[in-house]
Scaffold this motif. Structure first.
Motif, PDB file in Angstrom:
ATOM      1  N   HIS A 188       0.842  -1.203   0.000  1.00  0.00           N
ATOM      2  CA  HIS A 188       0.000   0.000   0.000  1.00  0.00           C
ATOM      3  C   HIS A 188       0.875   1.249   0.000  1.00  0.00           C
ATOM      4  CE1 HIS A 188      -2.830   3.034   1.608  1.00  0.00           C
ATOM      5  NE2 HIS A 188      -3.665   2.394   0.812  1.00  0.00           N
ATOM      6  N   ARG A 189       1.904   1.255   0.819  1.00  0.00           N
ATOM      7  CA  ARG A 189       2.817   2.400   0.874  1.00  0.00           C
ATOM      8  C   ARG A 189       3.479   2.608  -0.484  1.00  0.00           C
ATOM      9  NH1 ARG A 189       7.760   3.309   0.769  1.00  0.00           N
ATOM     10  NH2 ARG A 189       8.433   1.148   0.983  1.00  0.00           N
ATOM     11  N   TYR A 193       0.657   7.374  -9.035  1.00  0.00           N
ATOM     12  CA  TYR A 193      -0.500   7.046  -8.186  1.00  0.00           C
ATOM     13  C   TYR A 193      -1.661   7.998  -8.474  1.00  0.00           C
ATOM     14  CZ  TYR A 193      -3.495   6.786  -4.077  1.00  0.00           C
ATOM     15  OH  TYR A 193      -4.575   6.674  -3.235  1.00  0.00           O
ATOM     16  N   ALA A 194      -2.820   7.417  -8.678  1.00  0.00           N
ATOM     17  CA  ALA A 194      -4.051   8.197  -8.847  1.00  0.00           C
ATOM     18  C   ALA A 194      -4.964   7.850  -7.669  1.00  0.00           C
ATOM     19  CB  ALA A 194      -4.731   7.859 -10.162  1.00  0.00           C
ATOM     20  N   PRO A 195      -5.356   8.839  -6.869  1.00  0.00           N
ATOM     21  CA  PRO A 195      -6.229   8.545  -5.732  1.00  0.00           C
ATOM     22  C   PRO A 195      -7.607   8.105  -6.208  1.00  0.00           C
ATOM     23  CG  PRO A 195      -6.016  10.909  -6.032  1.00  0.00           C
ATOM     24  CD  PRO A 195      -5.072  10.259  -7.011  1.00  0.00           C
ATOM     25  N   PRO A 196      -8.374   7.478  -5.324  1.00  0.00           N
ATOM     26  CA  PRO A 196      -9.715   6.999  -5.718  1.00  0.00           C
ATOM     27  C   PRO A 196     -10.578   8.083  -6.372  1.00  0.00           C
ATOM     28  CG  PRO A 196      -9.140   6.137  -3.576  1.00  0.00           C
ATOM     29  CD  PRO A 196      -8.053   7.111  -3.946  1.00  0.00           C
ATOM     30  N   GLU A 197     -10.419   9.327  -5.965  1.00  0.00           N
ATOM     31  CA  GLU A 197     -11.215  10.424  -6.535  1.00  0.00           C
ATOM     32  C   GLU A 197     -10.945  10.607  -8.025  1.00  0.00           C
ATOM     33  OE1 GLU A 197      -8.906  11.209  -3.803  1.00  0.00           O
ATOM     34  OE2 GLU A 197     -10.492  10.366  -2.542  1.00  0.00           O
ATOM     35  N   ALA A 198      -9.788  10.167  -8.496  1.00  0.00           N
ATOM     36  CA  ALA A 198      -9.439  10.317  -9.908  1.00  0.00           C
ATOM     37  C   ALA A 198     -10.362   9.504 -10.813  1.00  0.00           C
ATOM     38  CB  ALA A 198      -7.981   9.903 -10.135  1.00  0.00           C
ATOM     39  N   ASP A 245     -10.688   1.640  -4.952  1.00  0.00           N
ATOM     40  CA  ASP A 245     -10.169   2.154  -3.691  1.00  0.00           C
ATOM     41  C   ASP A 245      -9.238   1.094  -3.123  1.00  0.00           C
ATOM     42  OD1 ASP A 245      -9.651   3.869  -1.582  1.00  0.00           O
ATOM     43  OD2 ASP A 245     -11.766   4.294  -1.211  1.00  0.00           O
ATOM     44  N   VAL A 267       0.846   4.161  -3.020  1.00  0.00           N
ATOM     45  CA  VAL A 267       0.473   5.567  -2.837  1.00  0.00           C
ATOM     46  C   VAL A 267       1.660   6.508  -2.979  1.00  0.00           C
ATOM     47  CG1 VAL A 267      -1.553   5.023  -1.437  1.00  0.00           C
ATOM     48  CG2 VAL A 267       0.616   5.520  -0.301  1.00  0.00           C
ATOM     49  N   GLU A 268       2.876   5.997  -2.856  1.00  0.00           N
ATOM     50  CA  GLU A 268       4.061   6.836  -3.034  1.00  0.00           C
ATOM     51  C   GLU A 268       4.602   6.797  -4.464  1.00  0.00           C
ATOM     52  OE1 GLU A 268       6.915   5.746  -0.033  1.00  0.00           O
ATOM     53  OE2 GLU A 268       5.656   6.501   1.593  1.00  0.00           O
TER      54      GLU A 268
END
Length: 146
Positions: free
Chosen positions: A100-101, A109-114, A123, A104-105
């Motif tokens: 996971h680290r 990386y595209a956050p869930p909102e993308a 997610d 997201v690093e």
């Protein structure tokens, strides 16, 4: 000659009608990324046969996908499965804390909102219960029959 236990399948699929969730447990990281696509096809086939659009993908025993597989999933696979299901697809990924680290690093990386406007939602979770809750918040009232 020693007897060794059989190698588990790369992907174990379980339909959970009580949760309206299709659970995919990935048992190991394949040596070649090409080994992933037939498994993703099995996942899509079962989802389409059952109409299940809420997926929990347990990747705690796998490494992050290579760039080519990642692009294929985002650009082709998930949009096509959602189109064939006729509804938005929801995929909760379950990762180890270290993976996971790394995800997201990562620079891409595209956050869930993308994915808000995409035909699918993604997610990322470190806890299976939280992942299932996220999937259930997107299910119609009354579950699978709704």
């Amino acid at each position: 000659m020693a007897d060794y236990p059989p190698t588990p399948p790369l992907l174990e699929l379980t339909l959970r009608p009580d949760l309206d969730v299709l659970l995919g447990r990935w048992h190991y990281q394949p040596q070649h990324p090409a080994e992933l696509r037939p498994c993703y096809q099995q996942l899509a086939d079962l989802a389409l046969a059952t109409g299940c659009r809420f997926w929990l993908q347990d990747l705690r025993r796998r490494a992050s996908p290579d760039q080519q597989t990642k692009r294929w999933l985002i650009d082709e696979y998930y949009p096509e499965v959602a189109r064939r299901l006729g509804q938005r697809l929801f995929v909760a990924y379950l990762f180890s804390p270290e993976m996971h680290r790394q995800i997201v690093e990562a620079p891409d990386y595209a956050p869930p909102e993308a994915y808000h406007q995409a035909p699918f939602a993604l997610d990322f979770f470190g806890n299976e219960g939280t992942a299932v809750q996220w999937l259930q918040t997107h299910q119609p009232a009354g579950g699978a029959a709704a």
